[in-house]
Design a protein around this motif. Sequence first.
Motif, PDB file in Angstrom:
ATOM      1  N   ASN A  87      16.421   5.672  17.578  1.00 10.38           N
ATOM      2  CA  ASN A  87      17.318   6.482  18.353  1.00 10.38           C
ATOM      3  C   ASN A  87      17.976   5.742  19.228  1.00 10.38           C
ATOM      4  O   ASN A  87      19.027   6.243  19.519  1.00 10.38           O
ATOM      5  N   SER A  88      17.909   4.812  19.282  1.00  3.53           N
ATOM      6  CA  SER A  88      19.169   3.656  20.776  1.00  3.53           C
ATOM      7  C   SER A  88      18.002   2.370  20.925  1.00  3.53           C
ATOM      8  O   SER A  88      17.026   2.434  20.426  1.00  3.53           O
ATOM      9  N   GLY A  89      19.030   1.373  20.891  1.00  5.67           N
ATOM     10  CA  GLY A  89      18.037  -0.182  20.939  1.00  5.67           C
ATOM     11  C   GLY A  89      18.014  -1.144  19.749  1.00  5.67           C
ATOM     12  O   GLY A  89      19.016  -1.021  19.222  1.00  5.67           O
ATOM     13  N   SER A  90      17.898  -1.862  20.546  1.00 12.92           N
ATOM     14  CA  SER A  90      17.614  -2.563  18.911  1.00 12.92           C
ATOM     15  C   SER A  90      15.523  -3.544  18.852  1.00 12.92           C
ATOM     16  O   SER A  90      15.275  -3.249  19.074  1.00 12.92           O
ATOM     17  N   GLY A  91      15.435  -4.382  17.888  1.00 12.50           N
ATOM     18  CA  GLY A  91      14.145  -5.065  17.467  1.00 12.50           C
ATOM     19  C   GLY A  91      13.790  -4.210  16.579  1.00 12.50           C
ATOM     20  O   GLY A  91      12.558  -4.341  16.164  1.00 12.50           O
ATOM     21  N   GLN A  92      14.580  -3.808  15.770  1.00 13.74           N
ATOM     22  CA  GLN A  92      13.970  -3.318  14.459  1.00 13.74           C
ATOM     23  C   GLN A  92      13.154  -3.906  13.771  1.00 13.74           C
ATOM     24  O   GLN A  92      14.055  -5.016  13.475  1.00 13.74           O
ATOM     25  N   ASN A  93      11.716  -3.712  12.903  1.00 13.53           N
ATOM     26  CA  ASN A  93      11.804  -4.698  11.967  1.00 13.53           C
ATOM     27  C   ASN A  93      10.563  -3.956  11.060  1.00 13.53           C
ATOM     28  O   ASN A  93       9.946  -2.687  10.755  1.00 13.53           O
ATOM     29  N   PHE A  94       9.975  -4.308   9.399  1.00 12.67           N
ATOM     30  CA  PHE A  94       8.858  -4.015   9.075  1.00 12.67           C
ATOM     31  C   PHE A  94       8.437  -5.106   9.349  1.00 12.67           C
ATOM     32  O   PHE A  94       8.159  -6.328   9.577  1.00 12.67           O
ATOM     33  N   SER A  95       6.339  -4.771  10.097  1.00  8.64           N
ATOM     34  CA  SER A  95       5.613  -5.055  10.651  1.00  8.64           C
ATOM     35  C   SER A  95       4.960  -6.364   9.250  1.00  8.64           C
ATOM     36  O   SER A  95       4.806  -4.997   8.822  1.00  8.64           O
ATOM     37  N   GLY A  96       4.924  -7.256   9.214  1.00  7.99           N
ATOM     38  CA  GLY A  96       3.842  -7.645   9.045  1.00  7.99           C
ATOM     39  C   GLY A  96       2.119  -7.867   9.682  1.00  7.99           C
ATOM     40  O   GLY A  96       2.387  -7.463  10.030  1.00  7.99           O
ATOM     41  N   ASN A  97       1.829  -9.152   8.957  1.00  9.69           N
ATOM     42  CA  ASN A  97       0.485  -9.482   9.381  1.00  9.69           C
ATOM     43  C   ASN A  97      -0.077  -9.696  10.709  1.00  9.69           C
ATOM     44  O   ASN A  97       0.593 -10.625  11.383  1.00  9.69           O
ATOM     45  N   SER A  98      -0.324  -9.035  11.581  1.00  3.60           N
ATOM     46  CA  SER A  98      -0.957 -10.021  13.003  1.00  3.60           C
ATOM     47  C   SER A  98      -2.367 -11.159  12.949  1.00  3.60           C
ATOM     48  O   SER A  98      -2.145 -11.634  13.276  1.00  3.60           O
ATOM     49  N   SER A  99      -3.017 -10.823  11.835  1.00  4.38           N
ATOM     50  CA  SER A  99      -3.451 -11.816  11.646  1.00  4.38           C
ATOM     51  C   SER A  99      -4.592 -11.706  10.154  1.00  4.38           C
ATOM     52  O   SER A  99      -4.496 -10.931   9.549  1.00  4.38           O
ATOM     53  N   ALA A 100      -4.637 -12.761   9.644  1.00  2.00           N
ATOM     54  CA  ALA A 100      -5.725 -12.564   8.029  1.00  2.00           C
ATOM     55  C   ALA A 100      -6.903 -10.964   7.360  1.00  2.00           C
ATOM     56  O   ALA A 100      -7.873 -10.617   8.180  1.00  2.00           O
ATOM     57  N   GLY A 101      -5.849 -11.055   6.462  1.00  2.00           N
ATOM     58  CA  GLY A 101      -6.587  -9.066   6.362  1.00  2.00           C
ATOM     59  C   GLY A 101      -6.133  -8.459   6.468  1.00  2.00           C
ATOM     60  O   GLY A 101      -6.719  -7.422   6.379  1.00  2.00           O
ATOM     61  N   ASN A 102      -5.079  -8.092   7.497  1.00  2.00           N
ATOM     62  CA  ASN A 102      -4.629  -6.684   8.258  1.00  2.00           C
ATOM     63  C   ASN A 102      -3.563  -7.134   7.925  1.00  2.00           C
ATOM     64  O   ASN A 102      -2.157  -6.933   7.738  1.00  2.00           O
ATOM     65  N   ASP A 103      -2.944  -6.819   6.420  1.00  2.00           N
ATOM     66  CA  ASP A 103      -1.793  -6.189   5.389  1.00  2.00           C
ATOM     67  C   ASP A 103      -0.986  -5.378   6.332  1.00  2.00           C
ATOM     68  O   ASP A 103      -2.003  -3.571   6.212  1.00  2.00           O
ATOM     69  N   ARG A 104      -0.740  -5.174   7.301  1.00  2.00           N
ATOM     70  CA  ARG A 104       0.435  -4.067   7.183  1.00  2.00           C
ATOM     71  C   ARG A 104       1.367  -3.412   6.932  1.00  2.00           C
ATOM     72  O   ARG A 104       1.805  -1.872   7.127  1.00  2.00           O
ATOM     73  N   SER A 105       1.811  -4.482   5.623  1.00  2.00           N
ATOM     74  CA  SER A 105       3.107  -3.929   4.710  1.00  2.00           C
ATOM     75  C   SER A 105       2.631  -4.606   3.587  1.00  2.00           C
ATOM     76  O   SER A 105       2.257  -5.665   3.669  1.00  2.00           O
ATOM     77  N   PHE A 106       3.007  -3.652   2.396  1.00  2.00           N
ATOM     78  CA  PHE A 106       2.383  -4.499   1.768  1.00  2.00           C
ATOM     79  C   PHE A 106       2.143  -3.183   0.076  1.00  2.00           C
ATOM     80  O   PHE A 106       2.700  -2.434   0.065  1.00  2.00           O
ATOM     81  N   PHE A 107       2.676  -3.865  -1.190  1.00  6.01           N
ATOM     82  CA  PHE A 107       2.620  -3.362  -2.392  1.00  6.01           C
ATOM     83  C   PHE A 107       2.146  -4.359  -3.579  1.00  6.01           C
ATOM     84  O   PHE A 107       1.709  -5.203  -3.861  1.00  6.01           O
ATOM     85  N   GLY A 108       1.834  -3.081  -4.892  1.00  3.77           N
ATOM     86  CA  GLY A 108       1.237  -3.416  -5.238  1.00  3.77           C
ATOM     87  C   GLY A 108       1.613  -2.584  -7.023  1.00  3.77           C
ATOM     88  O   GLY A 108       2.281  -1.260  -6.958  1.00  3.77           O
ATOM     89  N   ALA A 109       1.291  -2.730  -8.370  1.00  2.00           N
ATOM     90  CA  ALA A 109       1.792  -2.081  -9.455  1.00  2.00           C
ATOM     91  C   ALA A 109       0.285  -2.478 -10.171  1.00  2.00           C
ATOM     92  O   ALA A 109      -0.215  -3.896 -10.837  1.00  2.00           O
ATOM     93  N   TYR A 110      -0.499  -1.876 -11.510  1.00  2.00           N
ATOM     94  CA  TYR A 110      -0.571  -1.946 -12.388  1.00  2.00           C
ATOM     95  C   TYR A 110      -0.478  -1.204 -13.568  1.00  2.00           C
ATOM     96  O   TYR A 110      -0.109   0.028 -13.110  1.00  2.00           O
ATOM     97  N   LYS A 111      -0.769  -1.694 -14.459  1.00  2.00           N
ATOM     98  CA  LYS A 111      -1.009  -0.837 -15.812  1.00  2.00           C
ATOM     99  C   LYS A 111      -1.902   0.078 -16.340  1.00  2.00           C
ATOM    100  O   LYS A 111      -2.893  -0.292 -16.515  1.00  2.00           O
ATOM    101  N   ILE A 112      -1.264   1.094 -16.499  1.00  2.00           N
ATOM    102  CA  ILE A 112      -2.327   2.369 -16.532  1.00  2.00           C
ATOM    103  C   ILE A 112      -2.760   2.985 -18.141  1.00  2.00           C
ATOM    104  O   ILE A 112      -3.300   3.483 -18.243  1.00  2.00           O
ATOM    105  N   LEU A 113      -1.612   2.885 -18.685  1.00  2.00           N
ATOM    106  CA  LEU A 113      -1.024   3.217 -20.258  1.00  2.00           C
ATOM    107  C   LEU A 113      -0.102   2.541 -21.055  1.00  2.00           C
ATOM    108  O   LEU A 113       0.710   2.009 -20.145  1.00  2.00           O
ATOM    109  N   THR A 114      -0.282   1.848 -22.196  1.00  2.00           N
ATOM    110  CA  THR A 114       0.426   1.791 -23.337  1.00  2.00           C
ATOM    111  C   THR A 114       1.714   2.163 -23.172  1.00  2.00           C
ATOM    112  O   THR A 114       1.560   3.366 -23.329  1.00  2.00           O
TER     113      THR A 114
END
Length: 170
Positions: free
Chosen positions: A143-170
């Motif tokens: 609603n105002s200001g600056s510094g917007q982001n998508f948050s990344g990892n802060s430490s190993a194994g702490n996935d704040r933002s992730f994406f995946g896919a896998y095949k389920i049917l032919t």
Amino acid sequence: EFLISDAGVLKRLDASLIGGDNTPAFEAYLSADQSVSDATATKVAFNVEHFDTNSAYDNSTNYRFTPQTSGKYFVYADVSCYAGNSNLAKAKTFIYKNGSAVKVIQFNFTSNYARQMHTMVSSVIDLNGSSDYIEIFGLVDSNSGSGQNFSGNSSAGNDRSFFGAYKILT
């Protein structure tokens, strides 16, 4: 071949209709915060892979999944939207197929009390195995200001933002 019982009647199911080993498959995450412009849909640069069974995800240039095997794929993403030094008015995560949004999850904030929100979206999507590709976009509207982001990892194994896919049917 599977055998199932339906009210005492034995039926056969062709096992070849089931997707097999669920590959191609991948999962990637955002390793560090990604700065974004306010209220602008932006591609999320998931740059580190947990796994990529068929080298179908590009984690260094276009950040897209392009499987070379046709079928139905379960696609999922979680984007941590951060409003910077302000409060969130809106947070969105989109699944794009071939450059166009096909699914979106959106949260609107009327009281503006949140600064960070995880927006998770998932869908089953048909991919042709030759030219179709999937990307994830997000939007942070403060609603105002600056510094917007998508948050990344802060430490190993702490996935704040992730994406995946896998095949389920032919």
